[in-house]
Design an enzyme around this catalytic site. Sequence first.
Site, short mmCIF file in Angstrom:
data_model
loop_
_atom_site.label_atom_id
_atom_site.label_comp_id
_atom_site.label_asym_id
_atom_site.label_seq_id
_atom_site.Cartn_x
_atom_site.Cartn_y
_atom_site.Cartn_z
N GLY A 1 28.62 70.62 75.23
CA GLY A 1 28.25 71.72 76.44
C GLY A 1 27.06 71.04 77.06
N GLY A 2 26.37 71.66 77.74
CA GLY A 2 25.26 71.20 78.64
C GLY A 2 24.09 70.64 77.66
N GLY B 1 26.08 35.49 94.35
CA GLY B 1 25.28 36.58 94.20
C GLY B 1 24.62 36.97 92.95
CB ALA B 2 26.14 36.22 89.55
C1 HXC Z 1 25.21 80.97 67.79
C2 HXC Z 1 26.42 79.64 66.21
C3 HXC Z 1 26.50 78.82 67.41
C4 HXC Z 1 25.98 79.15 68.52
C5 HXC Z 1 27.48 77.85 65.40
N1 HXC Z 1 26.90 79.01 65.16
N2 HXC Z 1 27.31 77.74 67.06
N3 HXC Z 1 25.72 80.52 66.39
N4 HXC Z 1 25.35 80.29 68.73
N5 HXC Z 1 26.29 78.20 69.52
C6 HXC Z 1 26.77 79.61 63.82
C7 HXC Z 1 28.07 80.03 63.31
O1 HXC Z 1 28.45 81.41 63.70
C8 HXC Z 1 27.84 79.95 61.72
O2 HXC Z 1 27.14 81.10 61.46
C9 HXC Z 1 27.03 78.82 61.73
O3 HXC Z 1 26.35 78.63 62.92
C10 HXC Z 1 27.85 77.41 61.39
O4 HXC Z 1 28.81 77.42 62.14
P1 HXC Z 1 30.37 77.10 61.66
O5 HXC Z 1 31.19 77.14 62.61
O6 HXC Z 1 30.60 77.58 60.37
O7 HXC Z 1 30.31 75.46 61.29
P2 HXC Z 1 31.27 74.43 61.69
O8 HXC Z 1 32.67 74.86 61.16
O9 HXC Z 1 30.66 73.15 60.99
O10 HXC Z 1 31.49 74.11 63.11
C11 HXC Z 1 30.24 73.84 64.22
C12 HXC Z 1 30.61 73.91 65.37
C13 HXC Z 1 31.18 75.38 65.79
C14 HXC Z 1 31.82 73.06 65.89
C15 HXC Z 1 29.31 73.71 66.21
O11 HXC Z 1 30.14 76.14 65.20
C16 HXC Z 1 31.14 75.99 67.06
O12 HXC Z 1 32.38 75.54 67.85
N6 HXC Z 1 30.05 76.52 67.64
C17 HXC Z 1 30.10 76.98 69.13
C18 HXC Z 1 29.90 75.78 70.11
C19 HXC Z 1 29.87 76.37 71.44
O13 HXC Z 1 30.65 76.88 71.89
N7 HXC Z 1 28.51 76.41 71.69
C20 HXC Z 1 27.87 76.89 73.15
C21 HXC Z 1 28.45 75.70 74.06
S1 HXC Z 1 27.77 75.97 75.67
P3 HXC Z 1 27.47 81.80 60.11
O14 HXC Z 1 26.56 82.98 60.01
O15 HXC Z 1 28.75 82.15 59.88
O16 HXC Z 1 27.02 80.88 59.13
C22 HXC Z 1 26.27 75.73 75.87
C23 HXC Z 1 25.91 75.74 76.97
C24 HXC Z 1 24.41 75.09 77.12
O17 HXC Z 1 25.80 75.15 74.80
C25 HXC Z 1 24.03 74.71 78.64
C26 HXC Z 1 22.83 74.03 78.78
C27 HXC Z 1 22.67 73.73 80.17
#
Ligand code: HXC
Length: 516
Positions: free
Chosen positions: A171-172, A406-407
């Site tokens: 993501g971002g 040019g290079a």
């Molecule tokens: C809160 C999160 C989290 C998140 C993971 N966790 N991502 N909690 N916010 N973004 C937590 C899970 O709930 C879990 O908690 C623990 O972290 C470990 O995650 P798992 O899923 O069990 O691990 P894994 O299987 O290794 O997968 C990792 C992952 C997946 C691929 C990163 O967790 C995932 O897809 N997370 C969401 C990613 C996402 O969509 N993020 C937002 C992107 S948008 P528990 O308590 O169960 O252990 C963004 C916008 C930013 O970032 C913009 C900036 C400009």
Amino acid sequence: MKANAQLDHLKKLREEARLGGGQKKIDKIHSEGRYTARERIDMLLDPGSFEEFDMFKLHRCRDFGMDSKQFPGDGVITGFGTIDGRIIYVFAQDFTVLGGSLSETFAEKICKIMDLAMKNGAPVIGLNDSGGARIQEGIESLAGYSEIFQRNVMASGVIPQISAIFGPCAGGAVYSPALTDFVTMVKKQSYMFLTGPKVVKSVTHEDVSVEELGGADMHASRSGVSDYPAESGEDAIRYIKKLISFIPQNNLENTPLAVCDDPVTRNSTGLNTIIPDNHNEAYDMKDVILETVDNRDFLEIKENFAPNIITGFARYNGMSVGIVANQPKHLSGVLDIDSSVKGARFVRFCDCFNIPVVTFVDVPGFLPGTAQEYGGVIRNGAKILYAYAEATIPKVTVITRKAYGGAYCVMSSKHLRGDINYAWPTSEIAVMGAKGAVGVLYGRQAQKQDDPAAFLAEKEKEYQETVANPYVAAQRGYIDDIIEPARTRTRICNALTLIKDKRDTNPMKKHGNIPL
Ligand code: HXC
């Protein structure tokens, strides 16, 4: 509480904080063959040098049951320490705490060390391993990211910023590392993308794996987002430490002079015969670089991306330099869109941080074709020209063979404020290659000859002897000397010593408008 009890209490709190998301989560990280955030910091910094900040900081989210989910330090470890005795600010995202997701307070911790690094003029190294914005927080987390982005931009060109990606970065969240000077990613363990495979499938109907979409090899070879695909966590840390050794603390300092035990006067007789007799045959420009730098020690940047240009750091007589070189072994060393952008960004980094640039030139020109023209080779090729022309750092150039069209102008020529420009006797400096030139000049006349091919071959030879050599450029003073290849190391070392305190300026302006 008595003093001892208070100390015991503090110790207990620290131990709790050091456990991050708990032993189970730590074990899981280890079972995946990965290191924890704290272990990465320990590997990076000099032993015992790490001073941590905000170990007890807690998030402020009360929604989605978050009031009962508190982890001291809130998922990111921040502070400062030293690498080879030099101060470094560091943050390491802790995947064991809520997937290393970024909250408002998490961002505040990173911003605090970035502000300190800016005030004190020291590099920031970010060790990334995060699920992105903390979903429970929403806008606060987005605000946090934006605060970090703003600081990345303000710090750009003032202090070096380096990112390592050890796990997810999606993501971002990708934009903070993308704004830093160098990025390394660990193979098979890390990935970076704006949207994951599922979203890609729903929008473009493409089937793509995580690795193909945003893995370390892809970003090191195709997108150019990453500078180095590390074999392991240790390898990523090793690369960062090596990188740090070549660069200064900030834009007002020079890189410390290293002790040089490689004689400046060392000759490389092999270089006298490295250029093949057939001027269209390739040789490896890395041999030229390795033969001339101190102790054959060269740290390549973006080795797998646009390999027709080589960029990296080395030393001459202990002085740290950036090296840019055309690579005849790939696409004859031609300049194209990717190699121009790669070279430009590298030269600009060196210029920001007072690192002299040594350029080795063997370039047949810019790559022709619709793919390049449609892709904007004019706009992108202009970037490397711009970068060399605006750079005020010491610039030493060695033409080994071709410098066409040019290079020639672009590759740190005298006309773009090249300070010392040398050429080997094998150099061919001309508007274009003999074949192309003769085709334009004598094409029609050739058709009237009994043997057009023989006529053109004769003209080609004539063109080569008259124009495509270094002597015409040397007569004009565009080349300062024609040097024996074997003595290239000595000549570069002496040139760098001569111009190491060079001062040059650009006109006062807010900033230039590089063709982005
Ligand atoms: C809160 C999160 C989290 C998140 C993971 N966790 N991502 N909690 N916010 N973004 C937590 C899970 O709930 C879990 O908690 C623990 O972290 C470990 O995650 P798992 O899923 O069990 O691990 P894994 O299987 O290794 O997968 C990792 C992952 C997946 C691929 C990163 O967790 C995932 O897809 N997370 C969401 C990613 C996402 O969509 N993020 C937002 C992107 S948008 P528990 O308590 O169960 O252990 C963004 C916008 C930013 O970032 C913009 C900036 C400009």
